[in-house]
Design a protein around this motif. Structure first.
Motif, PDB file in Angstrom:
ATOM      1  N   ARG A 152      11.714  54.690  62.856  1.00  0.00           N
ATOM      2  CA  ARG A 152      12.758  55.174  61.941  1.00  0.00           C
ATOM      3  C   ARG A 152      13.703  56.138  62.629  1.00  0.00           C
ATOM      4  O   ARG A 152      14.907  56.157  62.351  1.00  0.00           O
ATOM      5  N   TYR A 153      13.187  56.949  63.541  1.00  0.00           N
ATOM      6  CA  TYR A 153      13.997  57.990  64.178  1.00  0.00           C
ATOM      7  C   TYR A 153      14.374  57.666  65.619  1.00  0.00           C
ATOM      8  O   TYR A 153      14.771  58.565  66.372  1.00  0.00           O
ATOM      9  N   GLN A 210      25.991  48.466  70.408  1.00  0.00           N
ATOM     10  CA  GLN A 210      26.207  47.257  69.617  1.00  0.00           C
ATOM     11  C   GLN A 210      25.740  47.527  68.185  1.00  0.00           C
ATOM     12  O   GLN A 210      24.567  47.395  67.862  1.00  0.00           O
ATOM     13  N   LEU A 211      26.671  47.921  67.334  1.00  0.00           N
ATOM     14  CA  LEU A 211      26.332  48.346  65.981  1.00  0.00           C
ATOM     15  C   LEU A 211      26.311  47.170  65.017  1.00  0.00           C
ATOM     16  O   LEU A 211      26.979  46.150  65.237  1.00  0.00           O
ATOM     17  N   GLY A 253      20.059  50.876  58.217  1.00  0.00           N
ATOM     18  CA  GLY A 253      19.493  52.033  58.911  1.00  0.00           C
ATOM     19  C   GLY A 253      18.456  51.660  59.948  1.00  0.00           C
ATOM     20  O   GLY A 253      18.416  52.225  61.047  1.00  0.00           O
ATOM     21  N   ARG A 254      17.601  50.678  59.632  1.00  0.00           N
ATOM     22  CA  ARG A 254      16.581  50.261  60.597  1.00  0.00           C
ATOM     23  C   ARG A 254      17.217  49.620  61.826  1.00  0.00           C
ATOM     24  O   ARG A 254      16.753  49.812  62.954  1.00  0.00           O
ATOM     25  N   ALA A 274      16.955  50.821  65.751  1.00  0.00           N
ATOM     26  CA  ALA A 274      16.538  49.899  66.808  1.00  0.00           C
ATOM     27  C   ALA A 274      17.571  49.853  67.938  1.00  0.00           C
ATOM     28  O   ALA A 274      17.215  49.822  69.123  1.00  0.00           O
ATOM     29  N   VAL A 275      18.858  49.854  67.574  1.00  0.00           N
ATOM     30  CA  VAL A 275      19.914  49.823  68.592  1.00  0.00           C
ATOM     31  C   VAL A 275      19.875  51.084  69.453  1.00  0.00           C
ATOM     32  O   VAL A 275      19.961  51.016  70.688  1.00  0.00           O
ATOM     33  N   LEU A 276      19.737  52.242  68.812  1.00  0.00           N
ATOM     34  CA  LEU A 276      19.709  53.491  69.569  1.00  0.00           C
ATOM     35  C   LEU A 276      18.440  53.602  70.414  1.00  0.00           C
ATOM     36  O   LEU A 276      18.470  54.130  71.532  1.00  0.00           O
TER      37      LEU A 276
END
Length: 661
Positions: free
Chosen positions: A107-108, A599-600, A628-629, A633-635
């Motif tokens: 999540r974070y 890549q958002l 949000g998930r 994952a991208v970050l």
């Protein structure tokens, strides 16, 4: 040498059953956030249980790790290395906590090992060698009188006792004995034989809650976990929880991941307090972790407070939780009278300087009335110290040090009978002959008056009345009854045995004027926390314009209305919790590279970057809540790639941060 390889002297052989151990290694690199397979040697087969601590060789070095599970085979495709040793056969990592830690890390946008460092305290062999006591009989269910003032309060306790999952946002009444109510909720769950976890902001709240729980349950049924216990004692208590010796666990932020056996209820009190936000990676918030935990385990969830955050309001609006609030008639019968600057025209006729005065006449009147009734008076001051900030007395320009351009302040006190001169809060240099570079004036004035200066001024105004201060390094838990003045900073307000006769909430502009998305919400939370310490016949005076929404919410004692207004405003502006947002901090070049590679999802949007200081910048990344998930994952993947490339400049990523401005 002839014979099978496994029969050679000194050669290690794998265990006959489930020879593969999947291990989370304690290596703080994002691209290594996955389990690694090792072989379990036959001589350690019995000790290598899932959840135990192990030592393994990783990249040529011995590192710690946790054995997550054992398997028959590995998909690695190459020869596996043996575990170096099993540090302890104690299964400190339970499957439920492992699943929760993985969910929080995802999540974070963090790594599993970072979360496990928060969840599992360091080992103490002596404490581990001692057995924990056997659990005692379940306590008796407590009475419902305390919750009866809330229309859904009795139904909440009934749901807890019957085993039904209940999710609630509780709005506590003014002067409510909230430790007793939370203790009753925890005891109701413990009476069924299941466990309860209650998390509060600080050790003073924990002490009150622990005392309330001991009044309803046996001492062996309750354990308090906090950092001030010391490593050995804390580990001993934590082991008792892990081994199922206690049913009710109380604690501060570090207890959020406590391995409570058969968890049936999770509670967080005053979820808006910034002490509930973890300052270490991946920066989780207690409320959000407990929401995740309730979802994964099916446990009941309760968040309570005198004020309400926009995040708690979102839980209600989404239908995930019900609100437990008292009827307005009940509220009016127990709420203190609240007055603000500009409430009525008569106020300005009586005191024309009320809007500009730091302590207008209505504040003095409230204090005198409380003191004459032999009750203490609480004065809340936003800052500690004497005069923490100075400005030019003529042009109001901030007073700066000539040497380093740091802010000047007054230390207070005297030297040789003369007031001590101003000093720089950065370099400490004394500024005895200040001259404003803008207008040339030598006069100084206080921009912000601290708690010590306030106490000094009030001591002169109310001669003969004892003055106590609470804040900074000297925080009082309680004050005796009787007439006295108690000057406290927000969060350090002590409890009076019969309540305060009055509360003066000074310098409201200092709280409301902060450049912070949550300034209004935080100001109301601090005011209501202080005002809730006043007994029902007392008065509360807030030195802020009565036309402002937070002041109106305090005057009417309607935090639900304010939370709805706040959430609606954030939905309109696109700020949390209406959206998922992340801050990305780094140097200019590193941040530019990150934003180029980002890549958002379709709803993604980048705001900024804006400078934080001379070397660092910040960009805000936001997406719709359903994405949000994907954002996390991208970050997470981006951090993994940078870690694998061994990028020299670190970039800090925080999801759902408290500060976005």
């Amino acid at each position: 040498m002839a014979g099978e390889a496994g029969s050679r002297r000194g050669e290690r052989v794998p265990a006959a059953s489930m020879p593969v151990a999947r291990v989370s290694v304690d290596v703080p690199l994002a691209h290594l956030d996955r389990p690694f397979d090792y072989l379990v040697p036959a001589e350690q087969d019995a000790d290598a249980v899932p959840g135990c601590r192990v030592r393994v060789r990783f990249a040529g070095q011995l590192v710690d790790g946790y054995l997550l599970e054992r398997a028959e085979s590995s998909e690695y495709g190459r020869k596996l290395t043996f575990l170096d040793r099993v540090v302890s056969s104690e299964p400190v990592l339970s499957p439920e906590v492992a699943e929760l830690a993985r969910a929080v890390a995802d999540r974070y946008a963090g790594s599993l090992i970072d979360v496990l460092r928060m969840a599992i305290p360091p080992r103490h062999a002596r404490a581990e060698a001692k057995p924990s006591p056997e659990p005692g009989p379940a306590p008796v269910a407590p009475p419902e009188e305390g919750w009866a003032r809330y229309p859904l309060g009795s139904r909440l306790l009934e749901a807890l006792r019957s085993g039904r999952a209940a999710r609630a946002v509780w709005q506590a009444l003014p002067a409510e004995d909230w430790p007793a109510r939370l203790a009753e909720a925890a005891a109701s769950m413990a009476s069924t034989g299941r466990g309860a976890l209650v998390v509060v902001p600080d050790h003073r709240d924990l002490a009150r809650l622990h005392a309330a729980c001991l009044a309803l349950m046996h001492e062996a049924d309750v354990v308090a976990l906090s950092a001030d216990l010391g490593p050995s004692e804390r580990y001993k208590r934590w082991l008792a929880v892990r081994r199922g010796s206690v049913r009710v666990v109380l604690g501060t932020r570090g207890a959020t991941f406590a391995p409570v056996h058969d968890l049936g209820l999770v509670v967080v009190w005053d979820d808006g307090d910034d002490l509930h936000s973890e300052p270490r990676m991946p920066y989780p918030n207690v409320r959000d972790v407990l929401v995740q935990r309730a979802h994964l385990t099916g446990a009941s969830f309760l968040v309570g407070g005198f004020a309400r955050t926009a995040e708690a309001q979102l839980l209600v609006d989404s239908g995930w939780a019900h609100e437990v609030v008292a009827a307005r008639d009940t509220l009016r019968s127990v709420a203190p009278r609240v007055a603000a600057v500009g409430d009525n025209d008569w106020q300005e006729v009586k005191d024309p300087a009320a809007r500009s005065a730091r302590l207008p006449s209505m504040a003095f009147d409230a204090a005198r009335a409380a003191l004459s009734a032999d009750s203490p008076v609480l004065i809340q001051v936003p800052r500690r110290g004497y005069v923490p900030a100075l400005a030019c007395g003529q042009c109001r320009a901030p007073a700066r040090c000539r040497r380093c351009a740091g802010p000047l302040a007054l230390p207070g006190g005297t030297r040789d009978g003369e007031p001590r001169p101003a000093y720089c809060r950065w370099c400490g240099a004394t500024e005895a002959a200040y001259r404003c570079p803008t207008c040339g004036s030598r006069r100084l004035r206080g921009q912000i008056i601290g708690a010590r200066r306030t106490a000094e001024e009030l001591g002169r105004a109310f001669n003969g009345v004892p003055v106590r201060t609470s804040g900074g390094d000297e925080v009082l838990s309680t004050v005796p009854g009787g007439r006295s003045l108690v000057v406290a900073t927000p969060g350090a307000e002590p409890v009076a045995p019969d309540g305060y006769g009055a509360a003066l909430l000074l310098d409201g502009w200092a709280l409301l004027g902060r450049a912070d998305l949550r300034a209004a919400e935080e100001a109301l939370r601090r005011w209501m926390t202080a005002a809730a310490l006043v007994h029902e016949a007392g008065r509360v005076v807030v030195i802020a314009d009565s036309s402002l929404a937070p002041v109106q919410a305090l005057v009417r004692w309607d935090p639900v209305w304010h939370a709805r207004q706040e959430l609606a405003a954030r939905e309109e502006l696109g700020f949390p919790p209406a959206v998922r947002m992340a801050t990305v901090d780094g140097s200019r070049d590193a941040l530019a590279a990150v934003l180029d590679d980002l890549q958002l999802p379709p709803s993604g949007e980048v705001l900024g970057p804006v400078p934080l200081d001379e070397d660092r910048e910040r960009a805000l990344v936001r997406v719709a809540r359903p994405d949000g998930r994907s954002l996390a994952a991208v970050l997470s993947e981006l951090q993994s790639v940078r870690s694998a490339r061994k990028e020299p400049e670190a970039v800090r990523v925080k999801l759902d941060p408290l500060e976005v401005l």
